[in-house]
Design a protein around this motif. Structure first.
Motif, mmCIF file in Angstrom:
data_model
loop_
_atom_site.group_PDB
_atom_site.id
_atom_site.type_symbol
_atom_site.label_atom_id
_atom_site.label_comp_id
_atom_site.label_asym_id
_atom_site.label_seq_id
_atom_site.Cartn_x
_atom_site.Cartn_y
_atom_site.Cartn_z
ATOM 1 N N GLU A 151 0.843 -1.191 0.000
ATOM 2 C CA GLU A 151 0.000 0.000 0.000
ATOM 3 C C GLU A 151 0.884 1.250 0.000
ATOM 4 N N LEU A 152 0.556 2.165 -0.898
ATOM 5 C CA LEU A 152 1.330 3.385 -1.012
ATOM 6 C C LEU A 152 1.022 4.332 0.146
ATOM 7 N N LYS A 153 2.058 4.807 0.793
ATOM 8 C CA LYS A 153 1.900 5.811 1.851
ATOM 9 C C LYS A 153 2.717 7.040 1.480
ATOM 10 N N TYR A 158 7.507 9.006 -0.131
ATOM 11 C CA TYR A 158 6.481 8.018 -0.458
ATOM 12 C C TYR A 158 7.090 6.621 -0.418
ATOM 13 N N THR A 175 6.319 3.490 -2.112
ATOM 14 C CA THR A 175 6.518 2.543 -3.205
ATOM 15 C C THR A 175 6.779 3.287 -4.507
ATOM 16 N N SER A 183 6.662 5.007 -7.983
ATOM 17 C CA SER A 183 5.611 5.716 -8.705
ATOM 18 C C SER A 183 6.227 6.487 -9.859
ATOM 19 N N ARG A 227 12.708 8.116 -3.371
ATOM 20 C CA ARG A 227 11.257 8.270 -3.173
ATOM 21 C C ARG A 227 10.993 9.553 -2.384
ATOM 22 N N ASP A 236 -0.488 5.809 -7.552
ATOM 23 C CA ASP A 236 -0.070 4.425 -7.316
ATOM 24 C C ASP A 236 -0.127 3.626 -8.615
ATOM 25 N N SER A 237 0.196 2.339 -8.522
ATOM 26 C CA SER A 237 0.290 1.521 -9.730
ATOM 27 C C SER A 237 -1.063 1.328 -10.409
ATOM 28 N N TRP A 238 -2.146 1.551 -9.668
ATOM 29 C CA TRP A 238 -3.484 1.464 -10.248
ATOM 30 C C TRP A 238 -3.928 2.804 -10.825
ATOM 31 N N GLN A 272 -2.693 9.156 -4.078
ATOM 32 C CA GLN A 272 -2.574 9.113 -2.622
ATOM 33 C C GLN A 272 -1.965 10.437 -2.184
ATOM 34 N N GLU A 319 -10.377 4.400 -1.229
ATOM 35 C CA GLU A 319 -9.874 4.068 0.103
ATOM 36 C C GLU A 319 -10.967 4.014 1.164
#
Lengths: 110, 114
Positions: free
Chosen positions: A1-3, A25, A27, A29, A70, A93-95, A99, B59
């Motif tokens: 999960e991206l934070k 961040y 992950t 991106s 990052r 994010d990857s989708w 975020q 979310e």
């Protein structure tokens, strides 16, 4: 999960001085945004950063991106009162969903 | 172009009431989304749509419904309002997903649930 973490969350600036807001961040991106929000208003897009080493500048604001670390930074040069606002970074994010960080409230005083 | 428009600007509801927040855009954007903004938490994605007839959860989708019958409109329905849904709601749109295109935000709806 991206934070996405921004710091500081509050920044009191003196006019004429330089400051930096940080956006970390968690992950990988391919796209990072910076937005500005004035009190009671909507969000205004400032910058979109697409690749490692990208640097964008507009007036007293300069944003940069280090995808390996990052980390993105928003640098404010010679702060002026008009820059008082809340600044958000947002990472796709990857989708393809955004975020957001919690935002940095900037107050510029004489 | 009017851009992204939202109605109403302000709304007060009682717990248990239902309502629809309206969002429309005239830029022929395929991607539309709803966010809520709460103090100290940034914006959180509620639902999004990649085109007419296609929606998906973000979310924080619980308590909200969406549908997308046209490219232009993306209403957000609160089924049974709760005080936890007191927030500022923003609609946004873009040509494609945020991984490829900048989102443009509407002016927001400030909702209070008593």
């Amino acid at each position: 999960e991206l934070k996405v973490e921004q710091n500081p969350l509050f920044l009191s600036m003196q006019e004429g001085k330089n400051y930096t807001i940080y956006c970390n961040y968690s992950t990988t991106s391919d796209r990072l945004y910076w937005y500005r929000q004035d009190p009671g208003k909507s969000l205004e897009s400032l910058f979109v950063l697409l690749s490692n080493g990208a640097v964008k500048q507009e007036g007293r604001l300069m944003a940069s991106l280090d995808t390996k670390a990052r980390l993105s930074t928003l640098h404010i040069t010679a702060a002026v009162h008009d820059l008082s606002a809340t600044y958000f970074c947002a990472v796709a994010d990857s989708w393809g969903k955004l975020q957001f960080g919690a935002g940095t409230q900037v107050v510029v005083t004489p | 172009n009017a851009g992204v428009t939202q109605t109403p600007k302000f709304q007060v509801l009682k717990t248990g009431q239902s309502m629809t927040l309206q969002c429309a855009q005239d830029m022929n954007h395929e991607y539309m989304s709803w966010y809520r903004q709460d103090p100290g938490m940034g914006l959180r994605l509620i639902h999004y749509s990649v085109g007419a007839g296609i929606t998906d959860q973000g979310e924080v989708p619980n308590g909200y419904n969406v549908s997308r019958s046209t490219t232009e409109d993306f209403p957000l329905r609160l089924l049974s309002a709760a005080p936890s849904q007191t927030s500022v709601y923003f609609c946004a749109s873009s040509y494609s997903r945020p991984i490829t295109d900048t989102q443009y935000f509407g002016p927001g709806t400030r909702l209070t649930v008593l």
